[in-house]
Design a protein around this motif. Structure first.
Motif, PDB file in Angstrom:
ATOM      1  N   UNK A   1       3.389   6.779   0.238  1.00 34.73           N
ATOM      2  CA  UNK A   1       4.782   6.934  -0.190  1.00 34.73           C
ATOM      3  C   UNK A   1       5.707   7.123   1.005  1.00 34.73           C
ATOM      4  N   UNK A   2       5.291   7.928   1.966  1.00 33.60           N
ATOM      5  CA  UNK A   2       6.103   8.137   3.169  1.00 33.60           C
ATOM      6  C   UNK A   2       6.283   6.834   3.946  1.00 33.60           C
ATOM      7  N   UNK A   3       5.246   6.014   3.986  1.00 30.30           N
ATOM      8  CA  UNK A   3       5.330   4.752   4.716  1.00 30.30           C
ATOM      9  C   UNK A   3       6.303   3.771   4.060  1.00 30.30           C
ATOM     10  N   UNK A   4       6.586   3.978   2.790  1.00 29.24           N
ATOM     11  CA  UNK A   4       7.545   3.102   2.099  1.00 29.24           C
ATOM     12  C   UNK A   4       8.972   3.282   2.614  1.00 29.24           C
ATOM     13  N   UNK A   5       9.189   4.319   3.418  1.00 31.20           N
ATOM     14  CA  UNK A   5      10.506   4.496   4.039  1.00 31.20           C
ATOM     15  C   UNK A   5      10.756   3.457   5.121  1.00 31.20           C
ATOM     16  N   UNK A   6       9.691   2.923   5.720  1.00 30.32           N
ATOM     17  CA  UNK A   6       9.844   1.982   6.837  1.00 30.32           C
ATOM     18  C   UNK A   6       9.261   0.603   6.541  1.00 30.32           C
ATOM     19  N   UNK A   7       8.673   0.420   5.359  1.00 30.36           N
ATOM     20  CA  UNK A   7       8.074  -0.861   4.991  1.00 30.36           C
ATOM     21  C   UNK A   7       8.212  -1.043   3.483  1.00 30.36           C
ATOM     22  N   UNK A   8       8.032  -2.268   3.020  1.00 27.66           N
ATOM     23  CA  UNK A   8       8.102  -2.487   1.578  1.00 27.66           C
ATOM     24  C   UNK A   8       6.859  -1.911   0.906  1.00 27.66           C
ATOM     25  N   UNK A   9       6.996  -1.605  -0.369  1.00 25.46           N
ATOM     26  CA  UNK A   9       5.853  -1.084  -1.123  1.00 25.46           C
ATOM     27  C   UNK A   9       4.693  -2.079  -1.105  1.00 25.46           C
ATOM     28  N   UNK A  10       4.982  -3.369  -1.160  1.00 25.91           N
ATOM     29  CA  UNK A  10       3.919  -4.376  -1.109  1.00 25.91           C
ATOM     30  C   UNK A  10       3.187  -4.361   0.232  1.00 25.91           C
ATOM     31  N   UNK A  11       3.934  -4.172   1.317  1.00 32.45           N
ATOM     32  CA  UNK A  11       3.299  -4.085   2.635  1.00 32.45           C
ATOM     33  C   UNK A  11       2.413  -2.851   2.735  1.00 32.45           C
ATOM     34  N   UNK A  12       2.899  -1.735   2.213  1.00 28.51           N
ATOM     35  CA  UNK A  12       2.110  -0.502   2.234  1.00 28.51           C
ATOM     36  C   UNK A  12       0.871  -0.659   1.352  1.00 28.51           C
ATOM     37  N   UNK A  13       1.023  -1.282   0.196  1.00 29.36           N
ATOM     38  CA  UNK A  13      -0.123  -1.508  -0.692  1.00 29.36           C
ATOM     39  C   UNK A  13      -1.190  -2.346   0.000  1.00 29.36           C
ATOM     40  N   UNK A  14      -0.766  -3.388   0.697  1.00 29.87           N
ATOM     41  CA  UNK A  14      -1.721  -4.237   1.410  1.00 29.87           C
ATOM     42  C   UNK A  14      -2.447  -3.434   2.494  1.00 29.87           C
ATOM     43  N   UNK A  15      -1.716  -2.593   3.196  1.00 33.51           N
ATOM     44  CA  UNK A  15      -2.322  -1.774   4.254  1.00 33.51           C
ATOM     45  C   UNK A  15      -3.321  -0.772   3.688  1.00 33.51           C
ATOM     46  N   UNK A  16      -2.971  -0.125   2.580  1.00 29.35           N
ATOM     47  CA  UNK A  16      -3.879   0.870   2.015  1.00 29.35           C
ATOM     48  C   UNK A  16      -5.118   0.211   1.421  1.00 29.35           C
ATOM     49  N   UNK A  17      -4.958  -0.951   0.820  1.00 30.87           N
ATOM     50  CA  UNK A  17      -6.108  -1.673   0.284  1.00 30.87           C
ATOM     51  C   UNK A  17      -7.047  -2.106   1.412  1.00 30.87           C
ATOM     52  N   UNK A  18      -6.466  -2.609   2.504  1.00 31.06           N
ATOM     53  CA  UNK A  18      -7.277  -2.996   3.651  1.00 31.06           C
ATOM     54  C   UNK A  18      -7.979  -1.784   4.254  1.00 31.06           C
ATOM     55  N   UNK A  19      -7.258  -0.659   4.336  1.00 34.18           N
ATOM     56  CA  UNK A  19      -7.853   0.564   4.890  1.00 34.18           C
ATOM     57  C   UNK A  19      -9.041   1.020   4.045  1.00 34.18           C
ATOM     58  N   UNK A  20      -8.915   0.947   2.726  1.00 35.66           N
ATOM     59  CA  UNK A  20     -10.035   1.328   1.854  1.00 35.66           C
ATOM     60  C   UNK A  20     -11.227   0.413   2.083  1.00 35.66           C
ATOM     61  N   UNK A  21     -10.969  -0.885   2.198  1.00 30.15           N
ATOM     62  CA  UNK A  21     -12.057  -1.835   2.449  1.00 30.15           C
ATOM     63  C   UNK A  21     -12.711  -1.561   3.802  1.00 30.15           C
ATOM     64  N   UNK A  22     -11.903  -1.311   4.801  1.00 37.35           N
ATOM     65  CA  UNK A  22     -12.446  -1.046   6.143  1.00 37.35           C
ATOM     66  C   UNK A  22     -13.281   0.231   6.160  1.00 37.35           C
TER      67      UNK A  22
END
Length: 98
Positions: A22-43
């Motif tokens: 949620x904090x990261x949504x201040x500097x990026x779109x929610x879709x960008x943050x979602x992609x990052x968190x999904x990738x982080x979970x996979x990694x």
């Protein structure tokens, strides 16, 4: 979690990750943050498999089983969260003030 019911520590970790997203949504779109968190979970889950198998050959041998497991887990969690949001939509999603 021997009885498959998450304890309070589970939910504290979930909330911590969601709060970071949620904090990261201040500097990026929610879709960008979602992609990052999904990738982080996979990694992170790939890292868990690597640590648990001990070497690349063992990891390769467990690759398909791990994919099936993590895909099924994500599908179940996503389904449960979609159902929760559908049932509680008006509580969770407040209309944008205009």
């Amino acid at each position: 979690m021997s009885n498959n019911i998450p304890g309070p520590e589970f939910w504290q970790r979930v909330d911590a990750v969601v709060n970071v997203a949620n904090d990261q949504c201040d500097a990026a779109t929610a879709n960008e943050v979602a992609a990052s968190t999904l990738f982080a979970a996979a990694r992170f889950n790939a890292f868990l498999l690597a640590k648990g198998t001990g070497n690349a050959d063992n990891m390769k041998g467990e690759r398909e089983e791990a994919l099936e497991y993590f895909m099924a887990q994500f599908r179940g969690m996503m389904s449960a969260n979609l159902d929760d949001f559908i049932a509680n939509f008006d509580t969770y999603i407040q209309p944008d003030p205009q």
